[in-house]
Design a protein around this motif. Structure first.
Motif, PDB file in Angstrom:
ATOM      1  N   TYR A 200      26.086  76.733 -50.207  1.00 41.83           N
ATOM      2  CA  TYR A 200      26.493  76.271 -49.057  1.00 41.83           C
ATOM      3  C   TYR A 200      26.892  74.304 -48.522  1.00 41.83           C
ATOM      4  N   PRO A 276      29.197  70.412 -43.065  1.00 48.08           N
ATOM      5  CA  PRO A 276      28.474  69.796 -41.717  1.00 48.08           C
ATOM      6  C   PRO A 276      27.482  69.666 -41.881  1.00 48.08           C
ATOM      7  N   GLU A 277      26.443  68.876 -41.287  1.00 49.21           N
ATOM      8  CA  GLU A 277      25.420  67.822 -41.525  1.00 49.21           C
ATOM      9  C   GLU A 277      24.446  69.092 -41.088  1.00 49.21           C
ATOM     10  N   GLU A 278      24.299  70.014 -40.737  1.00 46.40           N
ATOM     11  CA  GLU A 278      23.534  71.004 -40.842  1.00 46.40           C
ATOM     12  C   GLU A 278      22.838  71.598 -41.702  1.00 46.40           C
ATOM     13  N   ASN A 279      24.337  71.919 -42.817  1.00 40.57           N
ATOM     14  CA  ASN A 279      23.825  72.182 -44.153  1.00 40.57           C
ATOM     15  C   ASN A 279      23.394  70.659 -45.226  1.00 40.57           C
ATOM     16  N   ARG A 280      23.888  70.079 -44.674  1.00 44.65           N
ATOM     17  CA  ARG A 280      23.344  68.418 -45.586  1.00 44.65           C
ATOM     18  C   ARG A 280      21.731  68.754 -45.302  1.00 44.65           C
ATOM     19  N   ARG A 281      21.137  69.026 -44.192  1.00 45.12           N
ATOM     20  CA  ARG A 281      19.842  68.831 -43.620  1.00 45.12           C
ATOM     21  C   ARG A 281      18.937  70.208 -44.333  1.00 45.12           C
ATOM     22  N   ARG A 282      19.828  71.142 -44.654  1.00 46.23           N
ATOM     23  CA  ARG A 282      19.465  72.671 -45.463  1.00 46.23           C
ATOM     24  C   ARG A 282      19.492  72.101 -46.813  1.00 46.23           C
ATOM     25  N   LYS A 284      18.775  69.123 -47.647  1.00 44.10           N
ATOM     26  CA  LYS A 284      17.431  68.473 -47.945  1.00 44.10           C
ATOM     27  C   LYS A 284      16.225  69.017 -48.627  1.00 44.10           C
TER      28      LYS A 284
END
Length: 316
Positions: A200, A276-282, A284
């Motif tokens: 992801y 997506p930024e949501e995937n980056r947060r995931r 991290k």
């Protein structure tokens, strides 16, 4: 035959003795270089003290700051007066990078970014001193990397200088959050800590052809091919089959420093894909949870969630 006999006669120090000796070598070297450097580099002494005290705390056996300073009361009193924060915060805050990286910064400040040979020679002198009477790599880096875009300044990095797996894993995570450029961190987090590419989150970097990235063995001075992990992260050509842990090599720090300063490189970089930024947060959060899991192994360290020193906006 004579070399074999000489090898047998060498009395090797225990890893604990080497850890304490090499920590003391780094501390005294940094204090001496700080006095030689024209600009204010006291923050680097402050940072390496905190890092070494933290690594001493989680070492087996653990070492207190007093232990690392060889029970030298005069040195202890001087450092406590000049650099009180490392003594106060080493058991609650994470270092943002490994100790030899602080030494590298100090040497670069002393000589200037273009004095590549002098920088390598000074680091080699310290490494050879730290390698005496040990077969273990403890608190020193084996590799230095030099990155450059066309006629830009040279940007340096060293491999992780920790002892043992937990410490290295912890400092890779801390560097992702507190030290490396976002693109370098994203590339590392594409693989770390699972050692395989996330489905992801894919942020590999393909370096442009006008960026030169070369690694060298510090103690021997010889060029080194990138490992397979560096090929994964940055598209570096290599014939090397070995794959070291993603984030532990000198190339990551060197290229991160290049990314921070050379805007032209940033315009040419091509991460493998936008996510997506949501995937980056995931991604991290995966690293963050793994970091907390590793820190639970050490009862004496009570993390307050901060990284020392808190200078990077790449927050957790």
């Amino acid at each position: 035959m004579a070399d074999e006999e000489e090898e047998k006669q060498i009395e090797y120090l225990s890893d604990g003795e080497v850890f304490r000796r090499n920590a003391f070598i780094l501390i005294t070297t940094m204090v001496d270089l700080n006095n030689l450097t024209r600009q204010d580099t006291s923050m680097l002494v402050d940072e390496i003290l905190h890092c070494l005290f933290f690594l001493g705390l989680i070492n087996s056996p653990p070492f207190s700051p007093r232990n690392l300073l060889g029970d030298d009361d005069d040195t202890l009193e001087y450092l406590e007066n000049e650099y009180p924060e490392p003594f106060r915060l080493y058991s609650t805050q994470l270092p943002r990078r490994s100790p030899f990286s602080c030494l590298l910064d100090m040497v670069v400040r002393l000589y200037g970014q273009e004095k590549e040979d002098l920088i390598k020679d000074r680091l080699q002198t310290v490494v050879l001193q730290m390698k005496e009477r040990t077969s273990s790599q403890i608190l020193f880096s084996s590799t230095i990397c030099v990155s450059q875009m066309c006629d830009s300044c040279r940007y340096y990095g060293v491999s992780m200088s920790t002892r043992g797996r937990p410490a290295g894993e912890i400092l890779v995570a801390a560097s992702c959050f507190g030290y490396w450029h976002r693109l370098a961190s994203d590339a590392v987090m594409t693989y770390y800590p699972d050692k395989q590419k996330k489905l992801y989150f894919s942020r590999n970097i393909q370096l442009p052809s006008n960026v030169k990235c070369e690694a060298f063995n510090i103690s021997e001075g010889r060029p080194m091919d990138p490992c397979r992990s560096c090929s994964d992260l940055f598209g570096l050509d290599t014939t090397e089959r070995k794959r070291w842990a993603h984030g532990g090599c000198a190339e990551v720090e060197s290229l991160s420093n290049l990314f921070k300063e050379e805007s032209q490189v940033m315009e040419q970089l091509r991460p493998e894909e936008n996510v997506p930024e949501e995937n980056r947060r995931r991604a991290k959060m995966r690293v963050f949870n793994y970091l907390k899991q590793e820190l639970k192994k050490f009862d004496k360290f009570k993390w307050d969630g901060k990284i020392y020193p808190d200078l990077n906006p790449n927050k957790i």
